[in-house]
Structures are given as C-alpha cells and as structure tokens.
Design an enzyme around this catalytic site. Structure first.
Site, mmCIF file in Angstrom:
data_model
loop_
_atom_site.group_PDB
_atom_site.id
_atom_site.type_symbol
_atom_site.label_atom_id
_atom_site.label_comp_id
_atom_site.label_asym_id
_atom_site.label_seq_id
_atom_site.Cartn_x
_atom_site.Cartn_y
_atom_site.Cartn_z
ATOM 1 N N ASN A 57 16.432 -8.043 -3.349
ATOM 2 C CA ASN A 57 15.863 -6.878 -4.023
ATOM 3 C C ASN A 57 16.897 -6.160 -4.871
ATOM 4 O OD1 ASN A 57 13.425 -7.394 -2.795
ATOM 5 N ND2 ASN A 57 13.534 -5.704 -1.339
ATOM 6 N N ARG A 383 1.653 -16.521 -11.274
ATOM 7 C CA ARG A 383 2.803 -17.141 -10.616
ATOM 8 C C ARG A 383 2.289 -18.308 -9.794
ATOM 9 N NH1 ARG A 383 7.112 -13.547 -11.120
ATOM 10 N NH2 ARG A 383 6.554 -11.336 -11.229
ATOM 11 N N HIS A 443 -2.614 -10.268 -16.132
ATOM 12 C CA HIS A 443 -2.280 -10.082 -14.728
ATOM 13 C C HIS A 443 -3.516 -10.184 -13.840
ATOM 14 C CE1 HIS A 443 -0.509 -7.620 -11.272
ATOM 15 N NE2 HIS A 443 0.411 -8.542 -11.473
ATOM 16 N N TYR A 476 2.201 -12.214 1.892
ATOM 17 C CA TYR A 476 1.733 -11.011 1.199
ATOM 18 C C TYR A 476 0.336 -10.666 1.713
ATOM 19 C CZ TYR A 476 5.260 -11.637 -2.550
ATOM 20 O OH TYR A 476 6.418 -11.770 -3.269
ATOM 21 N N ARG A 572 3.237 1.184 -1.403
ATOM 22 C CA ARG A 572 4.294 0.349 -0.837
ATOM 23 C C ARG A 572 5.675 0.735 -1.345
ATOM 24 N NH1 ARG A 572 4.245 -5.274 -3.044
ATOM 25 N NH2 ARG A 572 5.960 -4.592 -4.344
#
Length: 693
Positions: A57, A383, A443, A476, A572
């Site tokens: 990250n 992705r 997206h 996820y 989040r």
C-alpha cells in the site's frame, strides 16, 4: 475534489474544519491496515501478511499520491485543496506521518512478528546464526544460483550511476584495491534481478525439517566480495528507490493500446519520490544516493530490516497460523436447476463474494459459450489476466461462433500491460474488442448474454460491484446480481451500445449511469430524505463505499444531517467528510471495517418513508467515479434480496465491534472498546458462518 462547490446554508466552518484532506485520509487507512499486524484476533501469519500489505500500500501511495503532490509543487501550484492544505503542507504532513509509520512497521516486525514466528519454528536466520553446514550450502547456492545472474556495476567516469528500475532491490558496495585493469574503484552497485526469490528456504536436512529461511539480501551480502576478484568489499548496503508510476497518457491519440505500450516502459524509470536504505548505511553513502536520485533528506527512509519488505513471502507449511479455510457457498436455486439460464428465469440471484462462490459468474459464461441457442455475449473487463478462466471462456465462445464483444479498460492502473494481453487473446480468438470512451474509464461491471428461446431473443445479465477477477473474488467483498428483468437487461444493452458505438446518451429505465444520471439522482435521493425529516417523518441513509470525496455529496449529507436525517457511512478508506460536528454533521456517523477480507461492496440505502431504496454500484462517491468514469448503479427490487442486503450488507457491519474503526470530527480514527459483558461481534466472521455455513 471540486473546489467550485459552495453551500451558503452550511454553518461557518473553515475549509479544514469542514473537510478532511484526501491524501491524509488514504494514509490513515493504510495506518489502520498496519494496526492489524498487532491485533491478536488475527493468526500470526496473517499478521505478517498485513505488514506486507501495508508495504505494498505504501509503495503505491508514494508512486501515485505522493508523486502527484510533488508534481504540483514542482509546477509551482500553491492553491489549497478543499480542506485548506497547500501541496507543501500536505507533503510535510505525509513525511512526518510515514516516517513514524514505517519505523513502527519494522519495530512490529522485529519485536513482535519475528520472535513469535521463531517460537513456532519459522526462523529468518541472520548470517551470524548459520551453522557451518548451512554456510557451506549457502555459499554453493550463491555460486550456482545467484552469482551467474548478478551484474556488478562499478561507479567510475566510464560507468556513471546506473538507471535503476522502480522498487528494485539494489546494493551499494564500498571497495578497496584495484580491479583487473589497475583502476582504483571505490564504489559499485549490484542490482538484484527480480527473477531471484527474495526468501530462500534451507533444505530440511539442514534444519531438522523446520521452516528456516535466509534472505537473498543476506546471501548476497555474505559473498559480495566474490563479485570483485582481487578487491575487498568493505561495506554492502541495501537500498531501493520508489518512482512516480502514474502514466501521463495523452487521450488524443489514434491508437490507445499502442500509446499505452510506449508509456509502460517509462513507468519503471519515473521521477524518484522515495529512497529506502538499511539503518546501518553510512551518512556519506546515503547522501551520495540522495544526490543521484535528486531527493531531499525528508525523502530518505532508514529501515531496520529488508528494504523490499513487500516481497517477504513464502509458502509456510503451518496452516494453524492462518485463518481457517472456508468454502464459498453456492445458492440453492443454482443447485436445484439443470442450467443457469433456467435458474435465472425463476428468480433474481444475488451473490455475495467471497462468502458465496464466484463460480456461477464463470458458469454463466461457460454455458453461454457452449450453448447453441446463445447468439451473443458482451462483457466489460477492468482487471482480468489473460490466463484467467473468464478470458479463456470468452475466447472459446468467440471460436464457437458467438458474437463476443469485450469492452476492455486498458487504463486500469497497474493492470495496463495485463489488459493489453487480454485484448490480444480475445482478438486472436475472433472477439470484437473495444476500449471504451476516450477520456472516461469504463469501470462498470456488466455481462449481457443474448439467447434465442422459442423464436424470441431473451437477455441474461450479470451486474456487479467488483471486477471480473476470480482471485479477488476470494478476498474482496462484493455483490453480484444475476437477472432477466426486462428493463434492467434493456438498460444494459443500451449502455453496451453507448460504449461500442456513437450517439446520444442512453435513456435508461432503471439503471443509474455515470457520468450522466448517477450524481444528480443521488442528490435527489438525499433531498427526498431531507424533505421527510423536515416533515417530521423518519429519514435514514446508509451508504457503504470504498471512498467519499465528492464535495457536492458531502455538502448535501451535511444539509441532510442539519435537517435531522440519520446517516451512517461505512467507508473503507478515504472519507473527506467530518462527522459529529455541532450544527453541521452531528447526525452522521462514519465507520471503517478492516479485517480478513477487503471491503469492496458499494451499497446505497435510502429509507424513502418506509419504501426503501437499495442500490448496488460499481461507483464510489468520488469525483472520478461520478464524472470521469462509466459506472452503473442497479436497484435491488426483490423484497427478499433487499432485506438480505440491508441486514447482511449494512446492519451487520454497523454492529461490528471488533474490526470497526470510528471516525471522529477531528479526523482521527478510534477503535470502539466493547463494554464489560458486551458480546464481541465480527461482521465478516458472521457472514462466513451464516452465508457460507
């Protein structure tokens, strides 16, 4: 964030009192991830994994966010963001926070994780701990596996400082003596090829079967003198440079894929933004490196351990130190029907990953690829690797004569190269590949299957909150809806036409659609709750997204709070709204859930006077999602599914008192402390037990 937006009805709070800085908010999220490494609720190897996630990250944070602020400073931009910070102030705060955080990270590693791993017979051995037999094995390993792929580079007038790849592990070596040509060489650089494993497991016969490892850096350090025959290495120090990795792509190009390929190579050698060195690196050496990379002292990070900590991974053989495995469930309706098409005809099917399997999504495509009644398949891909099962099934469908259309977003950050490979695989199979709309990232997560049944064309649709990536679907949390609702299917068909063709904005019946209708409709939904509250009726909003930065929505939520609307936000990572401020946001509560799975579901709930509205979406509440991307937001209309999402996807998380962090009005995050006798409640674990069973 959009600084042009104002709201005269808001109380007199200054910018920095009203908004939280975006860069500092995402940094706070990374700090919450770091804290998982000391949380005893997580198994030991999972705590180590959180340390590595924090490293990854931070790498991306420097590559993108810090690099972007540095670029503003270089261009002389002194304008303030909506929170009142200048780029210089942001960088100063980031530097202070990240230096402290990275120091804490290595302290956790050395003082807590490594000692506890050693107690479990997982040892990362230092050079001084090796037995004679282990030292012999390592010398042989160096000679046979490492030295042949190393390229030592002397630093002299004929060999200037090499151009080093972003985030690569390197060693700077101080030398004494003369080389084969009689030259006095004082310094050399040894890059560690990325093909070499960073962690080497010692053979069982040398460890008694225990999990004992040696770092590649220790192996190179021990034998670095062997790379300079006739000379003596007097010092060897690890270092790593992080570079600007954001792609500056001109949208006005004739061939997006070709232009993107050209930019990808430059990413590896962008402007340096951070230098990491080991703590024992002498001052004159790190000052030399800072000068070579054109960096200042505040961009230097001294670390007490491996500088490439993100790659400290290995296949440890101790499952009791990891989370208990769970097998994602398959919805009952899919078990009871012979194929997915008949199941979808019976009812809408909601999938909640990773608690429920991603397999039905792949099965929809697989059955469509092989069903002679299926005529066409259309899908967006953001992705998804070229070797993924979804891409292979789409290629199979194209080879089987189906009309396959893939809308591939090439510019998904850090997946650009993979997406180009996906496009090539599908084009070679005969699929039609388009890259969406110039200037707007695609997206949205959509699959459309067209099937001939009784001489009629029937549409089958999947809509999701997350990417079509089977690995991510195991870690996820995301929602997916399988439906044959005619109006939803027609809307999806129209959006695909919009993406692949030309013409006016698609007129949709049920879907909300960025960059066109989504933002305005969200404002309208909040206005409806404001009207209810002003009429003295119950008014309620619950929003679960990854990030909240868009100023108009933040101001509208402030307005709703002032009207008495009760608002719960489950965010989040980034949240630029300040909750709990008197006369501004006292009816707003913000929490973040950080746990075993990465929270990724995007759910919008509006009470609507007892006739609740629940939408799932691919969009966060950010400027880029609402104005610069193609997104879809789909209603959940089946009463049972609405109830399920409300209870499991929202209320469940509001009850969490073990993984939750609560945002305070001053911008700090605190963990709720369960009261004496209060039952501990873990939202993700509850879903594992109730959904997975």
């Amino acid at each position: 964030m959009n600084t042009a937006v104002t709201n005269d009805t808001l109380p007199e709070y200054s910018y920095n009192e009203r908004y939280i800085n975006r860069e500092l908010s995402i940094l706070d999220f990374h700090l919450r991830v770091l804290e998982q490494a000391v949380d005893p609720l997580h198994p030991l190897l999972e705590r180590l994994n959180f340390l590595l996630i924090f490293s990854r990250n931070m790498d991306e944070f420097f590559e993108i966010r810090v690099a972007g602020v540095m670029e503003q400073l270089t261009l002389g931009n002194e304008s303030r963001s909506p929170d009142g910070f200048t780029p210089k102030q942001i960088l100063e705060t980031i530097s202070k926070t990240t230096h402290a955080a990275i120091e804490r990270q290595y302290r956790i590693l050395n003082d807590e994780i490594f000692p506890k791993l050693r107690e479990a017979d997982i040892c990362f051995l230092r050079r001084g701990e090796l037995t004679p037999a282990q030292s012999v094995w390592i010398k042989k390993y160096f000679q046979e596996q490492v030295a042949p792929v190393l390229t030592p580079i002397s630093l002299d007038p004929a060999h200037p400082f090499p151009r080093l790849v972003n985030k690569s592990l390197n060693f700077i070596v101080t030398l004494e003596g003369k080389d084969a040509f009689g030259r006095q060489i004082d310094l050399a650089v040894v890059p560690a090829p990325r093909s070499l494993p960073r962690v080497v497991r010692l053979p069982d016969e040398l460890t008694g079967g225990k999990e004992h490892f040696v770092m590649l850096s220790a192996i190179i350090h021990e034998h670095v003198s062997d790379l300079f025959p006739g000379m003596t290495a007097t010092g060897c120090y690890q270092f790593r440079v992080t570079r600007n990795a954001d792609l500056a792509l001109n949208e006005d190009v004739e061939d997006l894929a070709k232009a993107l390929k050209g930019e990808l190579s430059s990413r590896r050698f962008g402007r340096a933004v951070r230098l990491e060195v080991t703590e024992n690196c002498p001052k004159h050496i790190y000052e030399y490196l800072l000068n070579e990379f054109d960096l200042e002292d505040e961009q230097l990070y001294k670390v007490d351990g491996p500088v490439n900590l993100a790659r400290l991974v290995s296949n440890f053989k101790l499952p009791h130190l990891r989370y208990d495995s769970h097998v994602p469930a398959i919805p009952k309706v899919l078990k009871k029907t012979e194929n997915i098409f008949s199941a979808m005809q019976k009812q809408d099917i909601l999938l909640h990953h990773p608690f429920e399997s991603f397999a039905p999504v792949i099965n929809l495509l697989r059955e469509a690829a092989r069903d002679p009644q299926v005529l066409a398949i259309k899908q967006t891909l953001y992705r998804s690797g070229a070797d993924s099962e979804i891409v292979q099934v789409l290629a199979e469908a194209a080879r089987n004569g189906k009309e396959v259309t893939a809308v591939i977003e090439l510019r998904a950050r850090f997946d650009e190269e993979s997406n180009i490979a996906v496009a090539n695989v599908l084009q070679e199979a005969g699929a039609v590949v388009v890259y969406g709309i110039v200037g707007y990232k695609t997206h949205a997560k959509m699959i459309l299957v067209v099937r001939r049944e009784n001489n009629k064309l029937i549409r089958y649709v999947h809509l999701g909150t997350g990417n079509y990536h089977a690995t991510n679907a195991r870690i996820y949390t995301d929602y997916g809806l399988l439906t044959t609702d005619k109006e939803l299917c027609e809307d999806v068909h129209r959006i695909f036409q919009e993406l692949t063709g030309m013409g006016k904005m698609a007129k949709l019946k049920k879907l909300l659609h960025a960059p066109f209708t989504l933002h305005a409709q969200l404002i309208a939904f909040i206005d409806d709750e404001i009207a209810l509250a002003k009429a003295g009726k119950p008014a309620k909003i619950i929003i679960k997204v990854n990030a909240l930065t868009e100023v108009q929505l933040i101001n509208k939520l402030y307005e709703a709070s002032q009207a008495g609307v009760q608002i719960d936000l489950i965010i989040r990572s980034i949240c630029c709204l300040r909750p709990g401020l008197p006369n501004l946001s006292e009816n707003i509560r913000v929490r973040s859930i950080v746990g075993r799975f990465l929270e990724h579901t995007r759910v919008y709930y509006f009470g609507n006077g007892g006739h609740s509205r629940i939408y799932c979406s691919s969009a966060d509440w950010m400027d880029r999602n609402l104005f610069n991307r193609v997104e879809v937001c789909f209603p959940i209309e089946d009463p049972a599914l609405k109830k399920r999402i409300y209870q499991q996807g929202l209320i469940n998380y509001l009850k969490d008192n073990t993984q939750a962090w609560l945002l305070q009005g001053d911008g700090t995050w605190i963990r709720p402390q369960p009261k004496e006798g209060e039952v501990l409640y873990n939202a993700q674990q509850n879903l594992i037990e109730t959904v997975t069973g």
